[in-house]
Design a protein around this motif. Structure first.
Motif, PDB file in Angstrom:
ATOM      1  N   LEU A   1      45.173  37.552 -17.626  1.00 53.65           N
ATOM      2  CA  LEU A   1      45.849  38.395 -18.619  1.00 53.65           C
ATOM      3  C   LEU A   1      45.739  37.823 -20.025  1.00 53.65           C
ATOM      4  O   LEU A   1      45.784  38.559 -21.003  1.00 53.65           O
TER       5      LEU A   1
ATOM      6  N   LYS B   1      42.544  46.352 -20.732  1.00 51.83           N
ATOM      7  CA  LYS B   1      43.923  46.574 -20.276  1.00 51.83           C
ATOM      8  C   LYS B   1      44.064  47.872 -19.493  1.00 51.83           C
ATOM      9  O   LYS B   1      44.762  47.931 -18.494  1.00 51.83           O
TER      10      LYS B   1
ATOM     11  N   THR C   1      51.498  44.223 -17.414  1.00 48.94           N
ATOM     12  CA  THR C   1      50.258  44.986 -17.249  1.00 48.94           C
ATOM     13  C   THR C   1      50.493  46.479 -17.461  1.00 48.94           C
ATOM     14  O   THR C   1      49.613  47.288 -17.168  1.00 48.94           O
TER      15      THR C   1
END
Ligand code: UDP
Ligand code: MN
Length: 334
Positions: free
Chosen positions: A34, A42, A60
């Motif tokens: 991430l 993303k 997320t």
């Protein structure tokens, strides 16, 4: 008639990137993704795991899927996850299904560039084998016969076009992948290869810029890093088993794998599973530090963060590819 929407070039947004993970790796591995490559994709990246995790869901923006598969490194648990990944891809309507493990770095611009070269309305199975020979098993449908095929190692990443993925449905969708895994008694990535070869008569197209930790990652030239598409690491801290046999030494980090897991037990023979690069044992040795008694397989990056600050090398790789990102060492700019 030509459907314009189908003939436009493939973009990042046409790719479904699925990452297989498990609850104990959310902090250890997923956070690193991430903070590096997954930032650049993303909207495209989904994490398939085996528990609910509110924090990860928030980070997320909801791209976490609890597969409800069991959180063990067993063949059936991993096949269960892959089968859910596949079903989500089918539902996504995207052009490409790209699967990686949670110890994979994806060079996002290069992945997009690669998939522009292949037509998603044709049948494509892209990846990298880790064996030096086709996998041979007893043909489950023809007693006494063998079937041999190449498969893309899951840990190196694999991409399947929508056209091919749709043809896999009778053998893969709605949990059917698990029946295939059980019948052929193979891990998920091998079973996918089996379905594509045995039922659909399609071949793997080898993408040499995909790399798992089953190959010698230290052999990659730092100056060619920007051309690689996937990279990985193995930093398992395993004791050196003996001093006299170089081969045993250089494969130590794979020998330690969970014996109930993927690669080791279905063939029975460790030797047959050795990656090509392991043959260059002298090079391996030169990177061992026998005094520390540890072995690892990591990419060599010129510059970047120290091995202490960045043991997997992913942050250094990310900064080498994108030197102007915030948080990259100043030296990476020059
Ligand atoms: N994994 C999993 N459940 C487990 C252990 C591992 O889903 O109980 C996933 C892990 O997150 C990774 C993949 O399986 O994406 C491979 O695991 P790992 O890299 O630890 O092992 P390898 O097979 O590469 O040695
Ligand atoms: Mn791995």
């Amino acid at each position: 008639s030509l459907d314009f929407s189908e003939s436009r070039p493939t973009e990042l947004s046409d790719i479904f990137i699925s990452v297989k993970t498990t609850k104990r790796y959310h902090k250890l591995r997923v956070e690193l993704l991430l903070s590096t490559w997954a930032r650049l994709a993303k909207d495209e990246t989904y994490f398939f795991t085996d528990t609910d995790d509110k924090e990860l869901e928030n980070k997320t923006r909801g791209h976490v899927i609890n597969t409800n598969c069991s959180a063990v490194h067993s063949r059936m648990a991993l096949c269960c996850k892959m089968s859910v990944e596949y079903d989500y891809f089918i539902a996504s309507r995207k052009r490409w299904f790209c699967h990686v493990d949670d110890d994979t770095y994806i060079n996002i611009p290069e992945l997009s560039r690669l998939l522009k070269k292949f037509n998603h309305t044709e049948d494509w199975y892209l990846g990298k084998p880790s064996l030096t020979h086709p996998l041979e098993i007893s043909d489950p449908e023809h007693k006494g016969q063998k079937v041999a095929f190449w498969f893309a190692t899951g840990g190196a990443g694999m991409c399947i076009s929508r056209s091919l993925a749709l043809k896999m449905m009778p053998y893969t969708a709605g949990g059917r992948l698990q029946s295939v895994c059980a019948t052929v008694r193979l891990p998920d990535d091998c079973s996918i290869g089996f379905i594509i070869y045995n039922y659909l008569k399609k071949e793997l197209t080898v993408i040499s810029q995909f790399h798992s930790h089953l190959e010698g990652l230290w052999l990659l030239k730092p100056e060619n890093m920007d051309q690689q598409i996937t990279l990985s690491y193995s930093v398992k801290q395993t004791p050196i088993l003996g001093r006299s046999n170089v081969i045993h030494l250089s494969t130590g980090f794979e020998v330690e794998k969970d014996p109930t897991s993927t690669y080791l037990n279905f063939q029975g023979s460790m030797q047959r599973m050795l990656p090509l690069a392991i043959a260059s044992c002298q090079i391996t040795l030169s990177y061992n530090r026998p005094d520390s008694g540890k072995l690892k397989n990591i990419v060599h990056v010129s510059g970047g963060f120290s091995e202490q600050d960045d043991p997997t090398r992913f942050r250094s790789i990310h900064c080498q590819l994108f030197p102007y990102l915030e948080g990259c060492p100043r030296a990476a700019h020059t």
